[in-house]
Design an enzyme around this catalytic site. Structure first.
Site, short mmCIF file in Angstrom:
data_model
loop_
_atom_site.label_atom_id
_atom_site.label_comp_id
_atom_site.label_asym_id
_atom_site.label_seq_id
_atom_site.Cartn_x
_atom_site.Cartn_y
_atom_site.Cartn_z
N GLY A 175 0.82 -1.21 0.00
CA GLY A 175 0.00 0.00 0.00
C GLY A 175 0.86 1.26 0.00
O GLY A 175 2.08 1.19 0.04
N GLY A 191 2.35 1.82 3.69
CA GLY A 191 3.08 0.62 4.09
C GLY A 191 4.38 0.45 3.31
O GLY A 191 5.40 0.03 3.87
N LYS A 220 -11.24 3.71 14.14
CA LYS A 220 -9.85 3.80 14.62
C LYS A 220 -9.82 3.89 16.15
O LYS A 220 -8.95 3.30 16.80
CB LYS A 220 -9.15 5.00 13.97
CG LYS A 220 -8.96 4.80 12.45
CD LYS A 220 -8.12 5.87 11.78
CE LYS A 220 -7.86 5.51 10.32
NZ LYS A 220 -6.99 6.43 9.59
N1 LIG Z 1 -3.40 11.32 6.69
C1 LIG Z 1 -3.83 11.19 5.46
O1 LIG Z 1 -3.93 12.17 4.71
C2 LIG Z 1 -4.15 9.82 4.96
C3 LIG Z 1 -4.46 9.61 3.62
C4 LIG Z 1 -4.71 8.31 3.18
C5 LIG Z 1 -4.66 7.24 4.10
N2 LIG Z 1 -4.38 7.50 5.40
C6 LIG Z 1 -4.32 6.41 6.41
O2 LIG Z 1 -3.15 5.64 6.18
C7 LIG Z 1 -3.38 4.26 6.53
C8 LIG Z 1 -2.92 3.39 5.36
O3 LIG Z 1 -3.72 3.70 4.24
P1 LIG Z 1 -3.17 3.56 2.74
O4 LIG Z 1 -4.02 4.47 1.90
O5 LIG Z 1 -1.68 3.70 2.72
O6 LIG Z 1 -3.58 2.04 2.41
P2 LIG Z 1 -3.56 1.31 1.00
O7 LIG Z 1 -2.65 1.99 0.05
O8 LIG Z 1 -4.97 1.09 0.55
O9 LIG Z 1 -2.90 -0.09 1.37
C9 LIG Z 1 -3.57 -1.03 2.15
C10 LIG Z 1 -2.62 -2.20 2.39
O10 LIG Z 1 -3.24 -3.11 3.29
C11 LIG Z 1 -3.11 -4.43 2.76
N3 LIG Z 1 -4.22 -5.25 3.23
C12 LIG Z 1 -5.53 -5.00 3.08
N4 LIG Z 1 -6.25 -5.99 3.62
C13 LIG Z 1 -5.36 -6.88 4.12
C14 LIG Z 1 -5.49 -8.14 4.78
N5 LIG Z 1 -6.69 -8.66 5.04
N6 LIG Z 1 -4.37 -8.79 5.13
C15 LIG Z 1 -3.15 -8.27 4.87
N7 LIG Z 1 -2.96 -7.09 4.23
C16 LIG Z 1 -4.06 -6.42 3.86
C17 LIG Z 1 -3.16 -4.24 1.26
O11 LIG Z 1 -2.62 -5.38 0.67
P3 LIG Z 1 -3.07 -5.95 -0.78
O12 LIG Z 1 -2.00 -5.48 -1.73
O13 LIG Z 1 -3.09 -7.41 -0.61
O14 LIG Z 1 -4.42 -5.37 -1.11
C18 LIG Z 1 -2.28 -3.00 1.13
O15 LIG Z 1 -0.92 -3.35 1.17
C19 LIG Z 1 -4.87 4.16 6.87
O16 LIG Z 1 -5.03 4.16 8.27
C20 LIG Z 1 -5.47 5.42 6.28
O17 LIG Z 1 -6.61 5.89 6.98
C21 LIG Z 1 -4.12 8.76 5.84
#
Ligand SMILES: NC(=O)c1ccc[n+]([C@@H]2O[C@H](COP(=O)([O-])OP(=O)(O)OC[C@H]3O[C@@H](n4cnc5c(N)ncnc54)[C@H](OP(=O)(O)O)[C@@H]3O)[C@@H](O)[C@H]2O)c1
Length: 309
Positions: A15, A18, A134
Site C-alpha cells: 500500500g 506501508g 480507529k
Molecule cells: N493522513 C492522510 O492524509 C491519509 C491519507 C490516506 C490514508 N491515510 C491512512 O493511512 C493508513 C494506510 O492507508 P493507505 O491508503 O496507505 O492504504 P492502501 O494503500 O490502501 O494499502 C492497504 C494495504 O493493506 C493491505 N491489506 C488489506 N487488507 C489486508 C489483509 N486482510 N491482510 C493483509 N494485508 C491487507 C493491502 O494489501 P493488498 O495489496 O493485498 O491489497 C495494502 O498493502 C490508513 O489508516 C489510512 O486511513 C491517511
C-alpha cells in the site's frame, strides 16, 4: 556495543504508506518483514513493489489479517508490528491484536491510523464512522494491554495539498481560490515518506510507549490564508479569493454523495473545527515528532509547493 535493532513486521507493504514504512525501516537498518496476501503477487504494480522491497532486503511472508496461523507465525519472527491497512479495513486488525496478545512477545504495536487523532476529532456523526473505527481499535489494544504508539500525522501531503485544498482541482489554482471558513484555522501536511521515517524512529523509543506521537513540523502548519499567500509569492500572482462559509460547506457535504463528500468532511474538520491544531500536544499527554527526532529531515510545505510551480 550498539543495541540490536528491533525486527519489524509491516502489514500493508504493497500500500501507499506501508511501502514507505518498509523502505524507511530498511533505511534505519531494521530487519524488516512484510506480511503479504497471495493476491498481491498477481497484481503487476504490487508485484513490482514487492520485488523491489525483497531485493532491498525485506523478507516477504505470505499471510493475511484473516489467517490467524499466518499472523502468529509472522509475529514470532519480530519485536514490533506496524499495520498500514486502508481506512476501510481498520476493524480487520482485530485478529492481529488477538494474535499479538497470544504471542505476548511484541514490544510495540503501531495500528493503522496515520491521520487525525480519532479521540480528538469534533465531527462525530458526520464521518461515516471513519474515526470511531480507529478509536475502537485503540480501545481494544489498550484493553488487551498491548504496548502501543499511535501515530497522528495529520494530512499526508498527497491529500489536498497538491490542489491547495481545492477538491475539484488536480493542481494548485492559478487564478481563483476557494477559502473555507475565515481561512485562519491551521492544518498540518506531512509527506508520506516523512511520516514513515518518524514512525520508524518512534517504535523503539521508551518515551512514546503507550502514547500518541503527533506530527506538527515547523514549516508544515498553515492556515488556508497562509497557504494562498505562500502560493501567490511563488507564482508571483494574486489569486481571486472566494470565502466559503461554514453553512455553505455543510450544505456541500449534505448534497455530495458519499464517499465523494469525505474530502469536504476532512476540510470541515481541519479548516473549520481546527481538529489538527485546537489542542496542545503536551497537555494532552502526547509528544511531537520533530522535537523528539530532530535528525529526521522532512519536506516543508514551501519545498513541496516549489515542485508544483
Ligand atoms: N493522513 C492522510 O492524509 C491519509 C491519507 C490516506 C490514508 N491515510 C491512512 O493511512 C493508513 C494506510 O492507508 P493507505 O491508503 O496507505 O492504504 P492502501 O494503500 O490502501 O494499502 C492497504 C494495504 O493493506 C493491505 N491489506 C488489506 N487488507 C489486508 C489483509 N486482510 N491482510 C493483509 N494485508 C491487507 C493491502 O494489501 P493488498 O495489496 O493485498 O491489497 C495494502 O498493502 C490508513 O489508516 C489510512 O486511513 C491517511
Amino acid at each position: 556495543m550498539e543495541k540490536q535493532k528491533s525486527r519489524v513486521l509491516i502489514v500493508g507493504a504493497t500500500g501507499k504508506l506501508g511501502h514507505e514504512l518498509a523502505k524507511a525501516s530498511l533505511n534505519f537498518s531494521h530487519p524488516t518483514f512484510a506480511l503479504v496476501r497471495d493476491s498481491a503477487f498477481a497484481d503487476p504494480t504490487k508485484l513490482a513493489k514487492l520485488q523491489s522491497l525483497s531485493e532491498a532486503g525485506v523478507t516477504l511472508l505470505k499471510g493475511s489479517l484473516q489467517d490467524e496461523e499466518s499472523l502468529i507465525e509472522a509475529i514470532k519472527k519480530v519485536d514490533v508490528v506496524i499495520c498500514a491497512v486502508n481506512s476501510t479495513q481498520i476493524l480487520d486488525q482485530k485478529l492481529l491484536i488477538q494474535a499479538i496478545k497470544k504471542a505476548g512477545s511484541i514490544n510495540r504495536f503501531i495500528p493503522s491510523e496515520f491521520g487525525l487523532d480519532p479521540d480528538k476529532v469534533q465531527i462525530s456523526g458526520m464521518d461515516y464512522n471513519f474515526y470511531s473505527r480507529k478509536a475502537e481499535i485503540r480501545r481494544l489494544v489498550e484493553a488487551e494491554g498491548i504496548p502501543y504508539t499511535y501515530v497522528s500525522c495529520n494530512f499526508y501531503m498527497s491529500c489536498l495539498l497538491p490542489s491547495l485544498v481545492q477538491p475539484e482541482l488536480k493542481a494548485p489554482p492559478r487564478d481563483k481560490i476557494k477559502i473555507y471558513g475565515d481561512g485562519n484555522i491551521k492544518g498540518v501536511f506531512v509527506k508520506e515518506c516523512d511520516v514513515a521515517a518518524f514512525t520508524i524512529n518512534t517504535m523503539d523509543d521508551p518515551l512514546t510507549l503507550n502514547k500518541v506521537l503527533y506530527l506538527r513540523p515547523p514549516g508544515n502548519v498553515y492556515s488556508m490564508n497562509e497557504l494562498a499567500d505562500i502560493w501567490e509569492t511563488k507564482i508571483k500572482k494574486k489569486l481571486q479569493k472566494t470565502y466559503v462559509s461554514e453553512e455553505e460547506l455543510l450544505r456541500i457535504i449534505r448534497e455530495t454523495p458519499y464517499p465523494d463528500n469525505m474530502l469536504f468532511v476532512f476540510i470541515y474538520s481541519v479548516f473549520i473545527k481546527g481538529d489538527q491544531t485546537y489542542f496542545d500536544i503536551e497537555s494532552s499527554g502526547g509528544l511531537e515528532g520533530t522535537q523528539l527526532y530532530p535528525h529526521v529531515k522532512y519536506t516543508t510545505i514551501s519545498e513541496y509547493l516549489d515542485t508544483l510551480v
